[in-house]
Design an enzyme around this catalytic site. Structure first.
Site, PDB file in Angstrom:
ATOM      1  N   SER A  56      -8.255-121.307  41.645  1.00 14.02           N
ATOM      2  CA  SER A  56      -6.799-121.184  41.592  1.00 14.02           C
ATOM      3  C   SER A  56      -6.339-120.188  40.530  1.00 14.02           C
ATOM      4  CB  SER A  56      -6.183-122.574  41.375  1.00 14.02           C
ATOM      5  OG  SER A  56      -4.797-122.561  41.562  1.00 14.02           O
ATOM      6  N   ASP A  90      -0.546-116.842  42.442  1.00 15.23           N
ATOM      7  CA  ASP A  90      -1.754-117.008  41.639  1.00 15.23           C
ATOM      8  C   ASP A  90      -2.968-116.602  42.465  1.00 15.23           C
ATOM      9  OD1 ASP A  90      -1.794-119.163  43.368  1.00 15.23           O
ATOM     10  OD2 ASP A  90      -2.614-120.559  41.895  1.00 15.23           O
ATOM     11  N   ASP A 119      -5.223-117.930  44.302  1.00 10.89           N
ATOM     12  CA  ASP A 119      -5.431-118.373  45.684  1.00 10.89           C
ATOM     13  C   ASP A 119      -4.124-118.534  46.446  1.00 10.89           C
ATOM     14  OD1 ASP A 119      -4.585-120.686  44.353  1.00 10.89           O
ATOM     15  OD2 ASP A 119      -5.830-122.003  45.565  1.00 10.89           O
ATOM     16  N   ASP A 147      -1.490-120.416  46.268  1.00  9.10           N
ATOM     17  CA  ASP A 147      -0.849-121.682  46.631  1.00  9.10           C
ATOM     18  C   ASP A 147       0.327-122.011  45.718  1.00  9.10           C
ATOM     19  OD1 ASP A 147      -2.204-122.413  44.332  1.00  9.10           O
ATOM     20  OD2 ASP A 147      -3.103-124.226  45.176  1.00  9.10           O
TER      21      ASP A 147
END
EC number: 5.4.2.10
Length: 448
Positions: free
Chosen positions: A101, A242, A244, A246
């Site tokens: 993440s 960010d 990834d 999400d």
């Protein structure tokens, strides 16, 4: 049963520290065995972000899944919400995202989604954990029943079309200069392309991943570069994702940051006016500012609070029938569209409000005056600092001082050895005194 591997968002740790090829292969075997339900040929989809260690983990997972007879579909770099969506769309038994993440490249992680695209429940994670500590040699597939692996083309286009369909067909972003920071992460291809297809004048940054620069001085956890670029390019809006993708943070045309609480307020107010809220309220975590709660209350909307973690937000949304929830950090969950936080789709909902109102982002997105909120992090090496008597005493005293005038939250991070101390209230000096006292009791200087 204690959890050795899974935290609040899958398994996460230092690449070649906790996250080794051996562990990744074992995770593939264990998860593959848990999700082999029914007599059909079983399949798993695997996506990743742009970390250098993603190659190592990807191939180790492939070895694990195929060794227990699961076929593997490799997506390459894709946002986490895209992997969740494609897990369901491609009729897979399981989806896997290789990502840490918002962490820097040294870390990596493995998060998983069930066949409907939702993150795994605690119960399923415990089943996988149990198998991780067993010898699985006797449970491997026979030679003729081994799984196959192949890369899937065209998945970027599938996600782009999915994201675009969350907006009314007649809505265009023409006339908006959008500066987007993809954090050198998983969204570096799909998001600039999707914005361009929607008619925006796109200025992309953070789109040159080299395996080592993901989230480095960029993205939603370090929006300073985006703030500067918005001012430099005279952008109408900045979007920071960010690694990834999400989570999302917005920057207005003046270069000022708009956090997840403000975005929840923007979407909640708009959806209420349009009759799109399934219930008169939203779900957020204990970290969300009291200012958001007061803003919603003034509009006859409730705020249901959960522990920190988007999985707990979604759990309450599903349990109580809400279709909007999220976190101050920028995880926004729109259950009409997605089964997990989707930074880009959330940004599109904000862009839709901006276009509808025809006003600058600074006027649209700063919905309430947040109460002073002080958050400090205490990093520790071992032990359980929160169990010490002097720490408990400091917390109790702090709660008494803030009683009726604010909130105090002290918790351990679910993903790293950090204790977060958060206080908020109308009196900033009082809040800071309370937080600093607890940090001092924990024993070392805090990192703000």
């Amino acid at each position: 049963m204690s959890r050795r591997y899974f935290g609040t968002d899958g398994i996460r740790g230092r690449a070649n520290g906790l996250i080794t090829p051996e562990l990744a292969m074992k995770v593939g075997q264990a998860a593959g065995l848990v999700f082999q339900r029914g007599e059909h040929r079983h399949r798993v989809v695997i996506g990743k972000d742009t970390r250098l260690s993603g190659y190592m983990i990807e191939y180790a997972l492939v070895a694990g899944f195929t060794s227990v007879g699961m076929d593997v579909l490799l997506l390459g770099p894709m946002p986490t919400p895209a992997v969740a969506m494609l897990t369901k769309s491609m009729r897979a038994d399981l989806g896997v995202m290789i990502s840490a993440s918002h962490n820097l490249f040294e870390d990596n992680g493995i998060k998983m989604f069930g066949p409907r695209g939702f993150k795994l429940s605690d119960e399923v994670e415990k089943k996988i954990e149990k198998l991780l500590d067993e010898n699985l040699d006797k449970k491997l597939a026979q030679s003729r029943n081994l799984g196959r692996a192949r890369r899937i083309d065209g998945v970027h286009d599938r996600y782009i079309e999915f994201a675009k369909r969350t907006l009314p067909r007649e809505l265009s972003l023409e006339g908006l200069r959008v500066v987007v920071d993809c954090a050198h992460g998983a969204a570096y291809k799909v998001v600039p392309e999707a914005l361009w297809e929607l008619g925006a004048d796109v200025v992309p940054i953070g789109v040159e991943p080299d395996g080592l620069n993901i989230n480095k001085e960029c993205g939603s956890t370090a929006p300073e570069a985006l703030c500067r670029k918005v001012r430099e390019m005279r952008g109408d809006i900045g979007i920071a994702l960010d690694g990834d993708a999400d989570r999302v943070i917005i920057v207005d045309e003046r270069g000022h940051v708009v956090d997840g609480d403000q975005l929840l307020a923007v979407i909640a107010e708009s959806w209420k006016e349009d009759g799109r809220l399934t219930k008169p309220g939203i779900v957020a975590t204990v970290m969300s500012n009291l200012g958001l709660e007061r803003f919603l209350k003034d509009r006859d909307l409730s705020l249901v609070r959960t522990p920190v973690g988007d999985r707990y937000v979604l759990e309450q949304m599903l349990k109580q029938g809400y279709n909007l929830g999220g976190e101050q950090s920028g995880h926004i969950i729109l259950s009409d569209y997605a089964t997990t936080g989707d930074g880009f789709v959330s940004a599109l909902q904000v862009l839709a409000v901006v276009q509808k109102l025809g006003r600058p982002v600074s006027q649209v997105c700063h919905k309430f005056e947040p109460l002073p909120q002080i958050l400090k992090n205490f990093r520790y090496r071992n032990g359980k600092p929160l169990d010490r008597a002097e720490v408990k005493s400091a917390i109790t005293a702090g709660e008494k001082r803030l009683n009726g005038h604010g909130r105090l939250l002290v918790r351990s991070s679910g993903t790293e050895p950090v204790i977060r101390v958060m206080g908020e209230g109308d009196d900033r000096i009082l809040v800071e005194e309370v937080v600093d006292t607890i940090v001092s009791a924990l024993g070392n200087p805090a990192v703000a």
